[in-house]
Scaffold this motif. Structure first.
Motif: not given
Length: 311
Positions: A247, A249, A253-257, A282, A284-285, A288
């Motif tokens: 993962t 971040t 903001t968490a980046l999508n896979a 990345v 794994s997402s 949210e």
């Protein structure tokens, strides 16, 4: 009839018995009792135990920051700590002043390995930071590099830092042993945290804060590793390598896979990276918060239905 044994035989037997007894004794644990306040009073001198004596092989040693305030390697080209292990705890600090420093370190509760000389100094041997323990690697303040050719292991937290920058330079902590198995968290607070070869970082997570820069300088496959870039932290994409994290971040903001290059990021996210042609993947997402709330609502609804049917 009693036949008297020759005297040389009796002496040799006594010596052998004494040697066997001594070799069977467990290693002693000896504390630092005298401060190492100068280069002359380095870690190989009489700082240990009561009465104070020099360290010897076969014993384990402890430098406790709650008891003594400082420990130095001495200003030599090479310095090896002869004890079996050196445990540093409660904020104990080792001032590294040798080009090559060798020891089997056990770092606990905020212990510090800090560089003091200019140029590049290297730590050899081993470094253990166990789970729930913490330590700091400090590169100093005048463009110094503290390199770790030691095997680093454990699952604790290692902070990367440099002292107050008075010379306009950035210090570097560099890891370079592919046998390292560290699986804890690297927290880069200031300075540059660099590698030289794949595998040198182990399998841990990365948090980059403040004025810290993560500069991996080698391909990285962290299928169970997370990368978190907080305000002021940077990830260097200018070295021609590729990186994989479970993962990522960036600024909350968490980046999508998926796979990313610098040009794939929005201007807001680009501010957390040194521009270049490197790519990162990345795997794994991170869901949210709204996703967690929705799942929680569904579970609560199902539970209510089950209770109603039972009643």
């Amino acid at each position: 009839m009693n036949i008297p044994l020759p005297r040389p035989f009796l002496v040799a037997s006594a010596f052998l018995a004494g040697f066997i007894f001594a070799s069977s004794l467990p290693a002693a644990t000896i504390f630092q009792t005298v401060n190492s306040g100068s280069d002359a009073a380095h870690w190989g001198t009489a700082l240990w135990g009561t009465p104070a004596a020099v360290p010897t092989a076969g014993n384990d040693y402890i430098s406790d920051g709650a008891v003594t305030s400082a420990l130095r390697t001495g200003n030599f080209s090479n310095s090896t700590f002869v004890g079996d292990t050196l445990t540093m705890r409660n904020g104990a600090s080792l001032v590294v002043k040798t080009t090559n420093t060798t020891a089997n370190f056990i770092l606990e509760s905020g212990a510090v390995l800090a560089m003091s000389e200019t140029g590049t100094d290297t730590i050899l041997g081993s470094v253990l930071v166990a789970a729930s323990q913490s330590a700091t690697f400090n590169s100093g303040d005048t463009g110094r590099t503290l390199a770790f050719n030691a095997v680093i292991s454990g699952a604790g937290n290692i902070a990367i830092a440099q002292s107050t920058n008075t010379g306009g330079y950035t210090g570097t902590i560099r890891v370079q042993n592919t046998a390292s198995t560290f699986s804890g968290t690297w927290t880069v607070n200031s300075g540059i945290f660099a590698g030289t070869t794949a595998g040198a970082f182990g399998t841990g997570d990365f948090i980059v804060n403040n004025t810290g820069t993560l500069d991996m300088r080698a391909n990285f496959s962290g299928t169970t590793s997370s990368l978190t870039l907080n305000t002021g932290g940077l990830f260097d994409l200018s070295n021609g390598f590729s990186y994989t994290f479970e993962t990522v971040t960036v600024g909350g903001t968490a980046l999508n896979a998926g796979s990313y290059a610098y040009t794939d990021l929005s201007p807001t996210l680009q501010a957390f990276f040194v521009s270049g042609t490197d790519t990162f993947t990345v795997l794994s997402s991170i869901p949210e918060p709204s996703t967690y709330a929705m799942v929680g609502g569904v579970i609560a609804l199902v539970a209510a239905v089950v209770r109603r049917r039972r009643s």
